[in-house]
Write an enzyme that holds these catalytic residues in place. Structure first.
Site, PDB file in Angstrom:
ATOM      1  N   ASP A 255    -100.186  17.546-124.157  1.00  0.00           N
ATOM      2  CA  ASP A 255     -99.786  16.523-125.106  1.00  0.00           C
ATOM      3  C   ASP A 255     -99.260  15.366-124.249  1.00  0.00           C
ATOM      4  O   ASP A 255     -98.924  15.566-123.087  1.00  0.00           O
ATOM      5  CB  ASP A 255     -98.690  17.080-126.025  1.00  0.00           C
ATOM      6  CG  ASP A 255     -98.254  16.066-127.067  1.00  0.00           C
ATOM      7  OD1 ASP A 255     -99.122  15.365-127.620  1.00  0.00           O
ATOM      8  OD2 ASP A 255     -97.046  15.965-127.318  1.00  0.00           O
TER       9      ASP A 255
ATOM     10  N   ASP B 217     -97.104  12.179-125.567  1.00  0.00           N
ATOM     11  CA  ASP B 217     -95.785  11.678-125.924  1.00  0.00           C
ATOM     12  C   ASP B 217     -94.794  12.835-125.969  1.00  0.00           C
ATOM     13  O   ASP B 217     -94.994  13.798-126.710  1.00  0.00           O
ATOM     14  CB  ASP B 217     -95.837  10.963-127.279  1.00  0.00           C
ATOM     15  CG  ASP B 217     -94.583  10.151-127.530  1.00  0.00           C
ATOM     16  OD1 ASP B 217     -94.183   9.412-126.619  1.00  0.00           O
ATOM     17  OD2 ASP B 217     -93.994  10.264-128.611  1.00  0.00           O
TER      18      ASP B 217
END
Length: 269
Positions: A15, A17
């Protein structure tokens, strides 16, 4: 309590953020982590539920912080949605899109065109310029029988001033107005993990998801048969992580990518 077997990992999906950065703040140990992956021939890709940003913009941002990324390594919920739509509908199917550049670009690249009054598919991604008129048209088309697809179900979106409505909140509004539940593409749904896995080319059990959110990154990866690692640089607190480990809901927890790399080096001896 660590059930993660780092010696078996052939590919990693991250991922972005909360793992690589938090808004403009870059997390520590990034170049070293990607040097390590490359030295050991471990493939990597990026999987994000954010459908507002284009793949090109992500590639530029990744390169700017020293990560050698290519466009095919970036899977946004917009890209996964476009993959899904193009597998199920001919490109002549009229669409209505609520959303930002990310989802519009991804669908246009697959040859789809917007024809809102005649839309047979309504695609909804996070739209910071959503208006009542846009939601009205989406509601009318779905009520007239159009299929309803959401890029991702995140209920909130983190901005510097706090959490604001995310795409899941828009989907909830439309579901309430239409009595139709959307097909949701992003994490934790399976489509996102299948698209990412096809880019990595590894078996699920040899693939590691590194994320900061239990309910999207980790839950989705576990359901898809992947190994999982949670980092504490994003939304999950140390207390929540401890509980998740105790409940067997995550393979392992690390403070940062830097501590994950150190553990991985140690595991490989």
């Amino acid at each position: 309590l660590m059930t993660l077997d780092l010696t078996s990992i052939g590919a990693v999906a991250l991922d972005m953020d909360g793992v690589l950065w938090r808004s403009s703040q870059v997390m520590p140990g990034i170049p070293g982590f990607f040097d390590f992956l490359q030295q050991h021939g471990i493939a990597f890709a990026f999987a994000t539920n954010n459908s507002t940003t284009s793949v090109e913009a992500y590639v530029e941002r990744l390169r700017a912080i020293g990560i050698p990324a290519r466009a095919e390594q970036v899977v946004t919920s917009a890209v996964a949605t476009a993959d899904y739509v193009s597998r199920r509908y001919p490109a002549s199917t009229p669409l209505y899109i609520i959303g930002d550049d990310g989802i519009r670009t991804a669908l246009a690249e697959r040859g789809f065109r917007e024809d809102p009054p005649n839309a047979q598919v309504v695609v909804v991604g996070l739209d910071f310029a959503a208006t009542f008129d846009k939601l009205k048209l989406a509601t009318l088309r779905i009520r007239a029988g159009a299929d309803f697809i959401g890029t991702n179900g995140d209920r909130t979106f983190p901005l510097p001033e706090g959490l604001v409505p995310g795409n899941g909140a828009l989907l909830a509004l439309l579901e309430t107005a239409t009595d139709v539940a959307p097909v949701v593409i992003g994490k934790p749904e399976r489509v996102m993990f299948d698209v990412t896995l096809s880019r990595l080319g590894t078996a699920p059990e040899r693939t590691l998801m590194i994320g900061d959110r239990m309910e999207t990154d980790i839950v989705g990866a576990q359901r898809a048969g992947w190994q999982t690692a949670l980092v504490l640089t994003g939304v999950t607190t140390a207390e929540e992580a401890e509980q998740a480990v105790a409940d067997g809901q995550v393979g392992a927890v690390f403070d940062t990518l830097e501590t994950l790399r150190a553990a991985w080096e140690a595991a490989l001896g």
